[in-house]
Design an enzyme around this catalytic site. Structure first.
Site, PDB file in Angstrom:
ATOM      1  N   GLU A 159       0.606   6.054  -0.338  1.00  0.00           N
ATOM      2  CA  GLU A 159       1.290   5.506  -1.509  1.00  0.00           C
ATOM      3  C   GLU A 159       1.004   6.313  -2.779  1.00  0.00           C
ATOM      4  O   GLU A 159       0.474   5.792  -3.762  1.00  0.00           O
ATOM      5  CB  GLU A 159       0.897   4.038  -1.712  1.00  0.00           C
ATOM      6  CG  GLU A 159       1.372   3.162  -0.576  1.00  0.00           C
ATOM      7  CD  GLU A 159       1.289   1.663  -0.859  1.00  0.00           C
ATOM      8  OE1 GLU A 159       0.442   1.272  -1.678  1.00  0.00           O
ATOM      9  OE2 GLU A 159       2.056   0.912  -0.263  1.00  0.00           O
ATOM     10  N   GLU A 323       4.496  -0.036   6.585  1.00  0.00           N
ATOM     11  CA  GLU A 323       3.599  -1.178   6.433  1.00  0.00           C
ATOM     12  C   GLU A 323       4.424  -2.420   6.148  1.00  0.00           C
ATOM     13  O   GLU A 323       5.402  -2.371   5.397  1.00  0.00           O
ATOM     14  CB  GLU A 323       2.663  -1.004   5.225  1.00  0.00           C
ATOM     15  CG  GLU A 323       1.608   0.051   5.344  1.00  0.00           C
ATOM     16  CD  GLU A 323       0.761   0.133   4.069  1.00  0.00           C
ATOM     17  OE1 GLU A 323       0.693  -0.855   3.316  1.00  0.00           O
ATOM     18  OE2 GLU A 323       0.190   1.206   3.830  1.00  0.00           O
TER      19      GLU A 323
END
Ligand code: GLA
Ligand code: ZN
Length: 687
Positions: A159, A323
């Site tokens: 991320e 995710e």
């Protein structure tokens, strides 16, 4: 459109990836748990595990001292049950010894305060030391695991986001600017409109990244800084992947993208349209707040659909859900569990929109620290009787029956244009109304009618090819360069239908307004010009009469001066009552529509219905259903895979208008059927 019925395998796997982030590094003193993991992986019908995301301190406990044996075993154990590994590079968090010895790796915030060691995602993206260290560990990982048969993909860092304002980054920013402006400081001063409040720079060294003091003054600086942050993040990423590309050219590379949660809009911190070009595969982390108390399940599902369609369209190929939580997260304001059935439904929605995976954060709940209450496949009870575990296994069993979907795409005739830069500049603009700009949310408003009617949509960016689409919708495109204007013009001239709205085409790529009124090419395309923008208070309302019906308007209204355009709707109230609010114009072979104000959903339904009819836009497979049911399809050369999803809390009748085969039960179905609350049917229709 470009990808009609093509199959693109984004990894070597011909099955849907199911599994997720696995952190054995937290459990090395519990071999019994690690053994259980392998048993439970099989029982949960999972097959792919992302390892090493935050494992640097375990991989390199002291500078130059490496521990790989545990990871060797994880690779072998997973492979022994037929599983695959997505190997992460560990740069998302670093060992304490490194921050201690080389403080330059620590991030400096916008107030010029160097952050202490801790947390994660807090490194400087310019630091030579950090770049060297990450490349070194990545090289060792690639050397050691590059040819392991379990290795499926690289998950680079985690991320990526945020920015660093240290001296190294300031210098890098200045170098970036020198390159962009060809060493011509005057060009920079012009582009940034610096005489304003005496901001003129007489030397490059005076330039600083935006700080909390005066950060919203020089808009050109802010915009270039955001562009630099994207480029510097990509440059950091490119440095990380050097050894991966060199040693494992056969292994695809991704990094996990994000969304900004509560409103569920695309992540704002980086221009993903640029980043996408550097990745082999797009993947993202989706954490919608299901069952929240401010919107319906269907409305939230629609937002998830929009982001999926954006991230899929970035490369016009399937993507990965890297995710999601099988139950709840730990960082929403309220961390509510997915109700029974929601995990299955929300997973199938991802597949329907083009994901070739359902991967979780996290495989096993950690015992301590901040994510100990974050949902996981395996809970602290370590039990297969756990409701969440059972629902994960149920998803896994279904995915095993859907492997023929892998690699298929979703061709679309409709595109909505999303632009990160335009959103940055609009949010920066001091004007209009602070709370109601809502660019991404406005795009979702335009997405709604198509979502409700199951018509596939691509959400594209300004550099992508427009020519394959029948309809291009570019709402609130505040910042638009001459180059993009020329491309829009060409699109309409060649038989395209274009829709634009209020607050479009106001500034160029430097966030400088166009002089002499609206750009002349836009005036030509639309046959009109916006002459005034009225911003309303939150409780103000106007109305627009369109085809004899009256629709509510709020937030923004544009006063329009007509040229060749036809009036399609007029304002009902205020000093511009009875003047044009919605216009259409024939430009060469195409049509251009302008919507002057922010109108209610029903307007968009009725407005786009006409275009849907006119342009012959259709769902892939016709299924009759009520509100809150979504039908999304993926298309293979020989058949369509159709996902019929009930995003309501009630039973919903649906009607298949042709014979189809249920991919989960194997039965042939046609005609009417009742979907339970949150039920999904996944069917195949031969072409
Ligand atoms: C992010 C991170 C994960 C984890 C999850 C929790 O997506 O990438 O490491 O922290 O959030 O939801
Ligand atoms: Zn820095």
């Amino acid at each position: 459109m470009m990808s009609q019925y093509k199959r693109t395998y984004i990894t070597k796997a011909d099955f849907i990836l199911h599994g997720g982030d696995y952190n054995p590094d937290q459990w090395l003193d519990r071999p019994d748990i690690l053994e259980d993991d392998i048993k439970l992986m099989k029982l949960s019908h999972t097959n792919t595990f992302t390892v090493g995301v935050f494992a640097w301190a375990t991989l390199e406990p002291e500078e130059g001292v490496y521990r790989f044996e545990w990871l060797d075993k994880v690779f072998d154990d997973i492979y022994s049950i037929g599983g695959r590994v997505i190997l992460a590079t560990p740069s998302g968090a670093r060992p304490a010894w490194m921050s201690q010895k080389y403080p330059e790796v620590l991030r400096v915030n916008a107030s010029r305060v160097r952050q202490l060691h801790g947390g994660r995602h807090n490194h400087c993206f310019t630091s030579k030391v950090y770049r060297e260290k990450t490349q070194q560990i990545n090289r060792l990982l690639a050397e050691r695991y590059g040819n392991h048969p379990a290795l499926l993909m690289w998950h680079v860092s985690n991320e990526y986001g945020g920015e660093c304002h240290c001296d190294l980054c300031q210098d890098a920013f200045r170098d970036w600017l020198k390159k962009k402006y060809n060493n011509d400081l005057k060009a920079l001063n012009n582009a940034w409109w610096t005489p304003f409040w005496s901001h003129t720079y007489s030397d490059w060294s005076q330039i600083e990244s935006p700080s909390p003091i005066g950060e919203n003054t020089v808009h050109g600086l802010n915009l270039d800084w955001k562009r630099f942050v994207t480029d510097q993040t990509i440059s950091f990423f490119e440095n990380e992947v050097v050894p991966l590309r060199e040693l494992t050219p056969h292994i695809p590379i991704t990094t996990n993208f994000m969304a900004d949660t509560y409103d569920l809009i695309p992540f704002q911190g980086l221009d993903y349209s640029k980043f996408a070009k550097h990745l082999d595969v797009i993947s993202w982390d989706a954490y919608p707040a299901w069952h929240n108390d401010w919107e319906s399940t269907a409305d939230l599902a629609m937002k998830v659909g929009f982001i999926n369609d954006l991230y899929r369209s970035l490369k016009q190929q399937p993507f990965l859900l890297m995710e999601c939580t099988p139950s709840l997260v730990n960082w929403h304001k309220v961390n509510k569990a997915k109700r029974p059935g929601m995990h299955f439904l929300s997973s199938m929605q991802m597949i329907a929109h083009g994901s070739d995976s359902i991967l979780y954060f996290q495989w096993r709940k950690s015992r301590g620290s901040s994510e100990k209450f974050h949902g996981a496949v395996v809970d602290h009870d370590n039990s297969v009787e756990n409701r969440v575990f059972k629902e994960v296994a149920q998803v896994g069993k279904a995915l095993e029956k859907l492997s023929s979907v892998v690699g298929t795409n979703r061709p679309a005739d409709v595109a909505i244009l999303y632009d990160w830069e335009s959103n940055w500049a609009l949010n920066d603009a001091q004007g209009f109304a602070a709370e109601t700009k809502r660019y991404p949310q406005t795009l979702v408003q335009h997405y709604r009618p198509f979502w409700e009617q199951d018509i596939p949509v691509d959400v594209i960016t300004k550099e992508q090819d427009f020519s394959g689409y029948k309809l291009l919708i570019a709402p609130m495109l505040y910042l638009v360069s001459e180059k993009t204007i020329a491309r829009l013009k060409e699109f309409v001239a060649n038989d395209g239908t274009l829709v634009m709205t209020y607050i479009s085409g106001l500034v160029n790529e430097h966030d400088l307004t166009y002089l002499g009124g609206w750009h002349k090419d836009l005036q030509e395309i639309f046959g009109m010009k916006p002459v005034e923008i009225d911003t309303l208070y939150p409780r103000d309302r106007n109305r627009v009469n369109y085809r004899g019906r009256s629709y509510e308007l709020k937030d923004y209204a544009t006063v329009i001066e007509l040229n060749t355009a036809k009036v399609e709707g007029i304002y009902e109230d205020d000093f511009y009552a009875n003047t044009p609010a919605v216009t259409s114009n024939q430009y060469e072979k195409g049509q251009a529509y302008y919507i002057g104000g922010r109108l209610e959903d029903q307007f968009h339904r009725d407005f786009y219905q006409e275009l849907i009819n006119k342009l012959g836009l259709k769902p892939v497979v016709s299924v009759k259903h009520g509100k809150g049911v979504s039908v999304q399809a993926r298309q293979a050369p020989e058949c369509d895979y159709v996902f019929v999803m009930n995003f309501t809390e009630e039973k919903q009748p649906i009607v298949f208008e042709s014979k189809v085969k249920d991919l989960i039960t194997g039965e042939e179905i046609s005609g009417e059927l009742i979907l339970d609350k949150y039920e999904v049917r996944i069917v195949e229709k031969k072409r």
